[in-house]
Design an enzyme around this catalytic site. Structure first.
Site, short mmCIF file in Angstrom:
data_model
loop_
_atom_site.label_atom_id
_atom_site.label_comp_id
_atom_site.label_asym_id
_atom_site.label_seq_id
_atom_site.Cartn_x
_atom_site.Cartn_y
_atom_site.Cartn_z
N GLN A 127 0.81 -1.23 0.00
CA GLN A 127 0.00 0.00 0.00
C GLN A 127 0.84 1.27 0.00
O GLN A 127 0.46 2.27 -0.61
CB GLN A 127 -0.96 0.00 1.18
CG GLN A 127 -2.23 -0.78 0.83
CD GLN A 127 -3.18 -0.94 1.99
OE1 GLN A 127 -3.12 -0.20 2.97
NE2 GLN A 127 -4.04 -1.93 1.88
N ASP A 130 1.58 2.27 -3.48
CA ASP A 130 0.44 2.28 -4.40
C ASP A 130 0.22 3.68 -4.99
O ASP A 130 -0.58 4.48 -4.49
CB ASP A 130 -0.81 1.79 -3.67
CG ASP A 130 -2.00 1.65 -4.60
OD1 ASP A 130 -1.88 2.00 -5.79
OD2 ASP A 130 -3.05 1.19 -4.13
P1 NAD Z 1 -11.25 2.00 -10.59
O1 NAD Z 1 -10.55 3.28 -10.91
O2 NAD Z 1 -10.92 0.78 -11.36
O3 NAD Z 1 -12.83 2.23 -10.72
C1 NAD Z 1 -13.51 3.24 -9.99
C2 NAD Z 1 -14.84 2.71 -9.51
O4 NAD Z 1 -15.73 2.57 -10.61
C3 NAD Z 1 -14.79 1.35 -8.84
O5 NAD Z 1 -15.22 1.49 -7.51
C4 NAD Z 1 -15.74 0.50 -9.68
O6 NAD Z 1 -16.47 -0.43 -8.90
C5 NAD Z 1 -16.65 1.56 -10.26
N1 NAD Z 1 -17.43 1.13 -11.43
C6 NAD Z 1 -17.04 0.37 -12.47
N2 NAD Z 1 -18.08 0.18 -13.33
C7 NAD Z 1 -19.14 0.86 -12.83
C8 NAD Z 1 -20.48 1.05 -13.27
N3 NAD Z 1 -20.95 0.50 -14.40
N4 NAD Z 1 -21.28 1.80 -12.51
C9 NAD Z 1 -20.83 2.36 -11.36
N5 NAD Z 1 -19.57 2.22 -10.91
C10 NAD Z 1 -18.73 1.47 -11.62
O7 NAD Z 1 -11.09 1.67 -9.07
P2 NAD Z 1 -9.95 2.08 -8.05
O8 NAD Z 1 -10.28 3.37 -7.42
O9 NAD Z 1 -8.63 1.96 -8.69
O10 NAD Z 1 -10.10 0.97 -6.96
C11 NAD Z 1 -11.16 0.08 -6.95
C12 NAD Z 1 -11.04 -0.80 -5.77
O11 NAD Z 1 -9.79 -1.50 -5.77
C13 NAD Z 1 -11.02 -0.11 -4.42
O12 NAD Z 1 -12.15 0.48 -4.01
C14 NAD Z 1 -10.58 -1.28 -3.61
O13 NAD Z 1 -11.60 -2.18 -3.38
C15 NAD Z 1 -9.53 -1.87 -4.48
N6 NAD Z 1 -8.27 -1.37 -3.99
C16 NAD Z 1 -7.76 -2.08 -2.97
C17 NAD Z 1 -6.61 -1.64 -2.41
C18 NAD Z 1 -6.04 -2.41 -1.29
O14 NAD Z 1 -6.60 -3.40 -0.88
N7 NAD Z 1 -4.93 -2.00 -0.77
C19 NAD Z 1 -5.96 -0.50 -2.85
C20 NAD Z 1 -6.51 0.20 -3.89
C21 NAD Z 1 -7.68 -0.24 -4.45
#
Ligand code: NAD
Length: 417
Positions: A127, A130
């Site tokens: 993290q 990240d």
């Molecule tokens: P992302 O940029 O890939 O997507 C942004 C959001 O768009 C996501 O929450 C996704 O569910 C949503 N989305 C996709 N299609 C959609 C639709 N049709 N309608 C509405 N919403 C939609 O996501 P991100 O910000 O890079 O991260 C997503 C997830 O990855 C985080 O919330 C988390 O669960 C995970 N993540 C985990 C860690 C960790 O565990 N350390 C760190 C970073 C991210």
């Protein structure tokens, strides 16, 4: 190891890979840092500050000649690729799955390409490295600031002697890292915030920040692998669209952040939905890129004003518009990764270790990361708009989106080509 920090040369890129405050830990671990003169100026980090932190300021030719590892923000341009030499490591947001050909070129040059956007994000010990999260956080904040600037009304409820201003209704579509920060920022500005995502676990996260989660009658659970969303089926899309259109029509501000790894961003706001919005409403499409966006009418890098006076912004590379914070966080992420990949002051790549295996894209003259290799061999779907592509912003110049005459009777405002 000699770590070199060049000036970013992509137009509009104001970030720098390492800031002076991040040098101490690297030096303590036995690394020497050399910095191209003026590398930090875009984020107001002067050469003197780097020198004060123990770095040596050099000209760009010397930097590429001397450094064993080059740390960058954006993937190298052809000019920068030409400067690289065999055995040199290049660390940055290289977007290997968007530009596998570049990885093949780096492999051919004998460069060790290490990409920060390939960090396994669900691994808790990764993290601190990240970059996608640190930069998406900044983008989510800045999207709300841009929306507030383009919006002709107050965000908060205000009661004054001259009357009462009702609070802005703000909708955040996509509750990932950027969406959560957008919710928090819009709430801090006093807006009433609603939010929606296809991953059910985001409900509580949104609510904990003071947003109302939008529950559609058609329940969709599109939780995909690694905490990301999967692509919706066409039936799911149609059902979602019809219900979302009603919600969008009543909103003053809509900020879209939705991404699906490996696919084009889903369209969540149709032209029809925009037509139903009130004059003066604002939409910020954070997912917009050359691959498309979440709004049918957004034009990447431009500000579009529709015939019904809805302003649609599709800024690129938002993190670069907050260059001090973005560089500080980026520098912490990259310093952590450099420390992780080195031992006793030298590069030490343990390919059995999960983070190292994920981020090392080329080595020993070969593309070693399986996903990138598959793309090059033509054994992976060509449509991929993979994870990790978004926050770095392959294309620049977001701060003042250009504007021009629109197609199809829409108007765009501002200056530009
Ligand atoms: P992302 O940029 O890939 O997507 C942004 C959001 O768009 C996501 O929450 C996704 O569910 C949503 N989305 C996709 N299609 C959609 C639709 N049709 N309608 C509405 N919403 C939609 O996501 P991100 O910000 O890079 O991260 C997503 C997830 O990855 C985080 O919330 C988390 O669960 C995970 N993540 C985990 C860690 C960790 O565990 N350390 C760190 C970073 C991210």
């Amino acid at each position: 190891m000699k770590v070199g920090v060049p000036k970013e040369i992509v137009p509009g890129e104001r970030r720098v890979a390492l800031v002076p405050e991040a040098l101490g830990r690297l030096q303590k671990a036995g690394h020497e840092v050399i910095v191209e003169s003026g590398a930090g100026l875009g984020s107001w980090q002067h050469d003197e500050a780097y020198e004060g932190a123990g770095a040596t300021i050099v000209a760009v030719d010397d930097l590429y000649r001397q450094a064993e590892m080059i740390v960058k923000v954006d993937k190298p341009t052809p000019v920068e690729v030409d400067r690289l030499r065999p055995g040199q490591a290049m660390v940055g947001l290289l977007q290997p799955l968007l530009d596998p050909a570049l990885m093949a070129t780096l492999a051919g040059k004998g460069v060790i390409a290490i990409s920060l956007d390939a960090i396994p994000r669900t691994l808790s010990r990764a993290q601190s490295m990240d970059v996608l999260s640190s930069q998406a956080n900044i983008a989510g904040y800045k999207a709300v600031i841009l929306a507030a600037e383009a919006f002709g009304r107050y965000f908060p409820l205000l009661t004054t002697a001259a009357g009462t201003a009702r609070p802005a209704n703000c909708l955040i579509l996509g509750i990932g890292v950027a969406g959560l920060q957008a919710i928090g920022t819009a709430r801090r500005l006093g807006a009433l915030v609603k939010a929606y995502d296809v991953r059910p676990e985001t409900r509580e996260q949104a609510q904990s920040l003071g947003a109302q989660f939008v529950t559609l009658k058609t329940a969709i659970d599109a939780t995909g692998a690694g905490g990301y969303a999967r692509e919706l089926t066409s039936d799911e899309r149609a059902a979602q669209q019809a219900e979302l259109n009603e919600v969008i029509a009543s909103m003053d501000v809509v900020i879209t952040t939705a991404q699906v790894p490996g696919h084009r961003p889903p369209v969540l706001v149709t032209a029809e939905a925009v037509r139903a919005m009130m004059p003066g409403s604002v939409l910020v499409d954070m997912a917009a890129s050359t691959l498309g966006g979440n709004c049918e009418l957004s034009r990447v890098g431009e500000t579009v004003v529709t015939d019904n006076d809805v302003t649609i912004l599709a800024p690129q590379n938002l993190p670069a518009t907050l260059p001090i914070s973005a560089s500080q966080f980026y520098a912490r992420n990259i310093a952590e990764l450099v420390l992780h990949l080195t031992k006793d002051g030298a590069l030490h790549l343990d390919m059995e270790e999960e983070i190292t295996a994920a981020v090392v894209i080329t080595r020993d003259g070969r593309v070693v990361q399986p996903a990138t290799a598959a793309l090059l061999e033509g054994t992976a779907p060509p449509e991929a708009a993979p994870s990790g592509a978004v926050p770095s912003g392959a294309a620049p110049s977001p701060a003042a989106p250009a504007a021009s005459r629109a197609h199809g009777g829409r108007r765009r405002r501002g200056a530009g080509p």
